[in-house]
Design an enzyme around this catalytic site. Sequence first.
Site, short mmCIF file in Angstrom:
data_model
loop_
_atom_site.label_atom_id
_atom_site.label_comp_id
_atom_site.label_asym_id
_atom_site.label_seq_id
_atom_site.Cartn_x
_atom_site.Cartn_y
_atom_site.Cartn_z
N LYS A 39 84.38 1.34 51.47
CA LYS A 39 84.05 2.36 52.46
C LYS A 39 84.60 1.98 53.83
O LYS A 39 84.35 0.89 54.34
CB LYS A 39 82.53 2.54 52.55
CG LYS A 39 82.11 3.63 53.55
CD LYS A 39 80.61 3.90 53.50
CE LYS A 39 79.80 2.90 54.29
NZ LYS A 39 79.98 3.07 55.76
N ASP A 66 84.16 7.48 55.45
CA ASP A 66 82.81 7.91 55.82
C ASP A 66 82.73 8.18 57.32
O ASP A 66 82.27 7.33 58.09
CB ASP A 66 81.82 6.81 55.40
CG ASP A 66 80.38 7.10 55.80
OD1 ASP A 66 80.04 8.29 55.94
OD2 ASP A 66 79.61 6.14 55.99
N ASP A 71 80.87 19.60 63.25
CA ASP A 71 81.27 20.38 64.42
C ASP A 71 81.37 21.83 63.97
O ASP A 71 80.93 22.17 62.87
CB ASP A 71 82.60 19.85 64.98
CG ASP A 71 82.72 20.02 66.49
OD1 ASP A 71 82.58 21.18 66.96
OD2 ASP A 71 82.97 19.03 67.20
N THR A 130 69.65 7.27 55.67
CA THR A 130 68.66 6.38 55.04
C THR A 130 67.88 5.54 56.05
O THR A 130 66.89 4.90 55.69
CB THR A 130 69.34 5.45 54.02
OG1 THR A 130 70.46 4.81 54.63
CG2 THR A 130 69.80 6.23 52.81
N ARG A 222 76.01 -4.92 54.11
CA ARG A 222 75.65 -6.24 54.61
C ARG A 222 75.15 -7.23 53.56
O ARG A 222 75.44 -8.42 53.66
CB ARG A 222 74.62 -6.10 55.75
CG ARG A 222 75.24 -5.61 57.04
CD ARG A 222 74.20 -5.12 58.04
NE ARG A 222 73.63 -3.84 57.63
CZ ARG A 222 72.75 -3.15 58.36
NH1 ARG A 222 72.31 -3.65 59.50
NH2 ARG A 222 72.30 -1.98 57.93
#
Length: 245
Positions: A39, A66, A71, A130, A222
């Site tokens: 990603k 991502d 808009d 999330t 992470r």
Amino acid sequence: MTAKAEEARKRLIVALDVDTAEQAESLARQLSPWAGMFKVGMQLFYSAGPDVVKRLKDQGLKVFLDLKLHDIPNTVAQAARALTGLGADILNVHAAGGLSMMRAAGQAVAERAAQLRIPAPMVIAVTVLTSIDQTVFNREMGQPGEVQERVMAWARLTQEAGLAGVVASPRETGLIREACGPDFAVVTPGIRPAWSLSGDQRRVLSPAEALALGSSYLVVGRPITAAANPEEAARKVLAEMTGGC
């Protein structure tokens, strides 16, 4: 690698939340035996520029871009059109932009890919982040009702717009799968292995729990990339995804 492990590998997306293309390429090379896609989010894209997507693709890697485009319909359509040429496998918009915006993005991507004679990236829509729990949703964002109700409404709207799927918490995966069917992609961040901390994520589940509920792809950042040994961490995530097999 067993067939079961290889299938799990294809469904694991590692978030390259770093500042430079060199860092991203190094991590991707290191982790490509254990992850099927990488990603590129706002941090890397805004730091390293669009070329980082091409550099990863040149390594033969799959990329989820991502950027959560949000808009007016014309602006998002033109942005999606421009991004299509980078060759990403998945790109996303935000479902909060509405039906017309999502339709415009999907149409622009399909048209540009046809012009370039390249495979069209899968276009999906972000629902509720999330990091947002029920308290934040109601008190800070001023939204009534339950988080999962909004997620479900946006998932149905995304499907109506003709997009391929959504980004949603694994806690909503089962409901989305029931409402939108087996072919609707559900990409789930908020994945936290049993041995990792949740950090700023709130609506989280383990890799095995997310897959059991029907997640198509798991996004892990992470717990893998900030680990002392990222390869070992990635192997441990795959082990959880396959039940240790």
